[in-house]
Design an enzyme around this catalytic site. Structure first.
Site, PDB file in Angstrom:
ATOM      1  N   LYS A 242       0.890  -1.161   0.000  1.00  0.00           N
ATOM      2  CA  LYS A 242       0.000   0.000   0.000  1.00  0.00           C
ATOM      3  C   LYS A 242       0.935   1.220   0.000  1.00  0.00           C
ATOM      4  CE  LYS A 242      -4.148   1.707   0.296  1.00  0.00           C
ATOM      5  NZ  LYS A 242      -5.043   1.689  -0.862  1.00  0.00           N
TER       6      LYS A 242
ATOM      7  N   ASP B 166      -1.265 -12.041   5.819  1.00  0.00           N
ATOM      8  CA  ASP B 166      -2.183 -12.787   6.679  1.00  0.00           C
ATOM      9  C   ASP B 166      -3.588 -12.759   6.081  1.00  0.00           C
ATOM     10  OD1 ASP B 166      -3.310 -14.102   8.770  1.00  0.00           O
ATOM     11  OD2 ASP B 166      -2.950 -12.560  10.277  1.00  0.00           O
TER      12      ASP B 166
END
Ligand code: NAI
Length: 332
Positions: free
Chosen positions: A171, A228
């Protein structure tokens, strides 16, 4: 040749699925001397720690472990045995191969994605505090060392497994310094692998594209938190928890473990699905160069699932864990 491997049978359904996997491996003719090491809540009561030093020592000595799930108390009690193991053994790479299995109905065919998640830092470094009643902060740590190491692992894996593309996921448009550094390291490592295409993608765009067109992705490398979340998403794409395998890899040892937990709701009922742990064991056998036997077990497993007659309830069948195990053994 007999190989010694640490086996952590875990708790909940752990002992049932471990025993199934041991039987299948033995029937396939692989000689393994299992060094059985208990861990978890019962052990904590008896030995004062859910992860006694003997477990760590055994894995350090044998270098390979197969681990069934261990229950973690929620909101209280001891720290997750899984997180502690990763830290103690510096298992820096979390590997989650997600490939369709014929016979398991999913929204998409031909999904074959490998998620490589950095396992040691990011928001999971545990640096967080409550500033006052209304404010808390967590620190996201990204280092050149860990990012380069995980990027190197992803490209080495891609090269060794005939993969074509590695996407670095971030990001970095928002987290310019931290995710920016992660990308910089991935890009730099990619230059050593000219045969593998290197691409970058923002994690939000990736999630959207994964649920629309997952076939276009090959190997993904991600910092811890995105890894995750995205690896659970990709597990969902191929049929969910019962078939999702994983491995935690370090410089010196590797722990192979399924994604699912200890399923206390079906403990002791002979209906747990051992497939995810078996897929972990197959990957583990490949890791120790027992490739032919691994392939033999994989073929038998996939034949039983495709055939669809003898399946555990989570896969839509009525078979017990024992019946399913026997059916795989028959198909070896
Ligand atoms: P879970 O994965 O144990 O169960 C979720 C649901 O999936 C349950 O309905 C369960 O019956 C079903 N399920 C899971 N694995 C299955 C299998 N192999 N065959 C058939 N059905 C299966 O998740 P939950 O309930 O959130 O966690 C239970 C415990 O496991 C918790 O203490 C958690 O901390 C621990 N856990 C341990 C992990 C590990 O040791 N690596 C990973 C995830 C959770």
């Amino acid at each position: 040749m007999t190989t010694t491997i640490t086996l952590i049978p875990g708790d909940g359904i752990g002992p049932e699925i471990s025993s199934a996997v041991q039987k299948i491996i033995k029937a396939a003719g692989v000689e393994i001397d299992w060094d059985i090491q208990t861990a978890g809540a019962d052990v904590a009561q008896e030995e004062g720690s859910p992860l006694p030093q003997r477990v760590i020592d055994s894995i350090k000595k044998n270098k390979i472990a197969l681990k069934a799930p261990v229950t973690t108390p929620i909101g209280k009690g001891f720290r997750s045995v899984n997180v502690a193991l990763r830290k103690e053994l510096d298992l820096y790479a979390n590997l989650r191969p997600c490939k369709n299995i014929k016979g398991i109905k999913t929204p998409f065919d031909n999904v074959d994605i490998v998620v490589v998640r950095e396992n040691t830092e990011d928001l999971y470094a545990g640096i967080e505090r409550k500033i006052d009643e209304n404010t808390a902060e967590s620190i996201k740590i990204i280092t050149r060392k860990a990012s380069t190491r995980i990027a190197r692992y992803a490209f080495d894996y891609a090269a060794a497994n005939n993969r074509h593309t590695v996407h670095a996921v971030s990001k970095a448009n928002i987290c310019k310094f931290s995710d920016g550094l992660f990308l910089e390291c991935c890009k730099s490592v990619s230059k050593d692998y000219p045969q593998i295409e290197y691409k970058e993608i923002l994690v939000d765009n990736l999630c959207m594209q994964l649920v629309q067109n997952p076939q276009k992705f090959d190997v993904l490398v991600l910092p811890n938190l995105y890894g995750d979340i995205v690896s659970d998403l990709t597990a969902g794409l191929i049929g969910g928890l019962g078939v999702a395998q994983g491995a935690n890899i370090g410089e010196n040892c590797a722990v192979f473990e399924p994604v699912h937990g200890s399923a206390p709701d079906i403990k002791g009922q002979n209906k747990a699905n051992p497939t995810a742990l078996l897929l972990c064991a197959i990957n583990m056998l490949k890791h120790i160069n027992e490739t032919d036997k691994a392939q033999k077990i994989e073929n038998a497993l996939f034949r039983v699932i495709k055939d669809g007659r003898v399946l555990t309830p989570d896969l839509g069948g009525t078979a017990t864990t024992d019946e399913y195990t026997e059916e795989i053994i028959k198909n070896l």
